[in-house]
Design an enzyme around this catalytic site. Sequence first.
Site, PDB file in Angstrom:
ATOM      1  N   SER A 157       0.816  -1.230   0.000  1.00  0.00           N
ATOM      2  CA  SER A 157       0.000   0.000   0.000  1.00  0.00           C
ATOM      3  C   SER A 157       0.839   1.265   0.000  1.00  0.00           C
ATOM      4  O   SER A 157       0.733   2.109   0.900  1.00  0.00           O
ATOM      5  CB  SER A 157      -0.921  -0.039   1.224  1.00  0.00           C
ATOM      6  N   ARG A 172       7.988   6.468  -3.472  1.00  0.00           N
ATOM      7  CA  ARG A 172       8.326   7.180  -2.217  1.00  0.00           C
ATOM      8  C   ARG A 172       7.536   6.533  -1.088  1.00  0.00           C
ATOM      9  O   ARG A 172       6.463   5.996  -1.300  1.00  0.00           O
ATOM     10  CB  ARG A 172       7.959   8.654  -2.325  1.00  0.00           C
ATOM     11  N   ASP A 210      -3.352  -1.832  -2.611  1.00  0.00           N
ATOM     12  CA  ASP A 210      -4.574  -2.253  -1.896  1.00  0.00           C
ATOM     13  C   ASP A 210      -5.827  -1.630  -2.506  1.00  0.00           C
ATOM     14  O   ASP A 210      -6.908  -2.210  -2.483  1.00  0.00           O
ATOM     15  CB  ASP A 210      -4.470  -1.952  -0.401  1.00  0.00           C
TER      16      ASP A 210
HETATM   17  O1  BG6 Z   1      -4.516   0.986   3.437  1.00  0.00           O
HETATM   18  P1  BG6 Z   1      -3.679   2.154   3.873  1.00  0.00           P
HETATM   19  O2  BG6 Z   1      -2.438   1.758   4.580  1.00  0.00           O
HETATM   20  O3  BG6 Z   1      -4.471   3.189   4.587  1.00  0.00           O
HETATM   21  O4  BG6 Z   1      -3.158   2.817   2.475  1.00  0.00           O
HETATM   22  C1  BG6 Z   1      -3.970   3.679   1.709  1.00  0.00           C
HETATM   23  C2  BG6 Z   1      -3.070   4.405   0.729  1.00  0.00           C
HETATM   24  O5  BG6 Z   1      -2.078   5.091   1.486  1.00  0.00           O
HETATM   25  C3  BG6 Z   1      -1.226   5.882   0.647  1.00  0.00           C
HETATM   26  O6  BG6 Z   1      -0.322   6.579   1.458  1.00  0.00           O
HETATM   27  C4  BG6 Z   1      -0.437   4.985  -0.298  1.00  0.00           C
HETATM   28  O7  BG6 Z   1       0.409   5.763  -1.143  1.00  0.00           O
HETATM   29  C5  BG6 Z   1      -1.411   4.178  -1.157  1.00  0.00           C
HETATM   30  O8  BG6 Z   1      -0.688   3.246  -1.970  1.00  0.00           O
HETATM   31  C6  BG6 Z   1      -2.381   3.423  -0.261  1.00  0.00           C
HETATM   32  O9  BG6 Z   1      -3.360   2.789  -1.074  1.00  0.00           O
END
Ligand code: BG6
Length: 483
Positions: A157, A172, A210
């Site tokens: 994610s 990043r 995700d």
């Molecule tokens: O499921 P999480 O950890 O809240 O992530 C949500 C999004 O968080 C962002 O910071 C990421 O760059 C994404 O790739 C990701 O889909």
Amino acid sequence: MVRLGPKAPQHRKGTFTDVPQGLLEEISHLEQILTVPASKLQEITKHFITELDKGLSKKGGNIPMIPGWVLDFPTGSETGDYLAIDLGGTNLRVVLVKLLGNSKFDTTQSKYALPKHMRTATADELWGFIAECLQKFVHEFFPEGVSAPLPLGFTFSYPASQDNITQGILQRWTKGFDIDGVEGKDVVPMLQTAIEKLNVPVKVVALINDTTGTLVASMYADVETKMGLIFGTGVNGAYYDTCGDIPKLEGRLCDDVSNDTPMAINCEYGSFDNEHLVLPRTKYDLQIDAESPRPGQQSFEKMISGYYLGEVLRLILLELADEKKLIFAGQDLKKMHEPFVMDTSFPAKIEEDPFENLSDVQDLFDEKLGIQTTVPERKVIRRLAELIGERSSRLSVCGIAAICQKRGYKTAHCAADGSVYQKYPGFKERAAQGLRDIFGWADNEEDPIVIVPAEDGSGVGAAVIAALTEKRLDQGKSVGVKI
Ligand SMILES: O=P(O)(O)OC[C@H]1O[C@@H](O)[C@H](O)[C@@H](O)[C@@H]1O
Ligand SMILES: Nc1ncnc2c1ncn2[C@@H]1O[C@H](COP(=O)(O)OP(=O)(O)O)[C@@H](O)[C@H]1O
């Protein structure tokens, strides 16, 4: 008038008559800078659409708009057993997915909280942690061992560029992560090496974001799904575009891909408005950004996602207490000076307190921060939590409206996952109101674009994408750019 769809949450009935004048003036100023009117939501959405288009152009823009190499819609008839892991911002999940066909599936899963230090650990520690969790899971659910390595959908994610589905070059870190030696590198071989080091019989067959997984899993179960959304530690959106409408892929596609071939796009729109042209940022947002490991990045995410909401509340309260001496007189604020000491469950619990004297808020501040609060102070704390929660919910839907307007969706099921969507009080109602404010729908009709609970994107979604990928490879079709 019968209004269908969720309604805005009921505000507290209490009054502010016992709140001192100085504090009242601060609250009304904060209400001004934290409230996002319908006109502002519409202005933000308009700019969001141009930014989505820019992200797909050859030149690129703030929003990465990453092609996810999912080139087919799920049919709901995919079958097979797949392992999936989901490295999110707060938890690691390992899921065994049995795709049963007929839009049905069965899952078995274990969740492992990421150790707090993991955000700044070494790369070996991170990949080793994941491989160990996989090893525990496989030992538990396959005690007799396996005849061949289990196919694994790796849900990662974070923004990772992909020239094919089995690759993910981390652009990043986000959500406060800052692990050396991973940015700019392909995370798939790193994980595979750690898995092989522990002799775990698992092979990574697809790298998935995700949010893309959420899109595909939800479409597997509900054909009305038009996008996948995450409102969790971070924020993101994914939808299907068509290959002919992605200028940056011109000349890079294999012959088996035509202009109307679908392509799942991982927007990574947490980075929206890094140029700071439209978002109503406050000095608290600027401070969070300046003190983050990646200043200048993820401007949209830092205003609305789970990782940051508690921190916005903490900074405002600290200013009212420390600088303006308007609250918490004589209290020891040492704990409250700790960055991120308030996770998002803090404002969530404050908004959930059902008592007029806010006794749950009193207990929360006493137990977690060692601060005794007065009733007027608790009313101010509650109002601040409402303002921060409402701002997050309303800004969050600008990405939804932008994708719908860009793709010309008049109706849509927008499948959402993440603890903020699932657990933040009033998020659903406030988000629905935000969409109504953007689109100006008639009061007496059902909302045509609705946010619905997603299927398990990082589990089932990863499995369906692994199944779609295996099918394409069996048919000799491409799952990446022309070599
Ligand atoms: O499921 P999480 O950890 O809240 O992530 C949500 C999004 O968080 C962002 O910071 C990421 O760059 C994404 O790739 C990701 O889909
Ligand atoms: N009761 C709650 N209400 C809203 N947000 C919450 C609540 N409890 C935890 N959170 C936030 O949800 C985020 C975790 O989101 P989740 O989707 O569960 O994990 P991940 O982001 O790893 O996929 C954390 O930032 C946490 O602060």
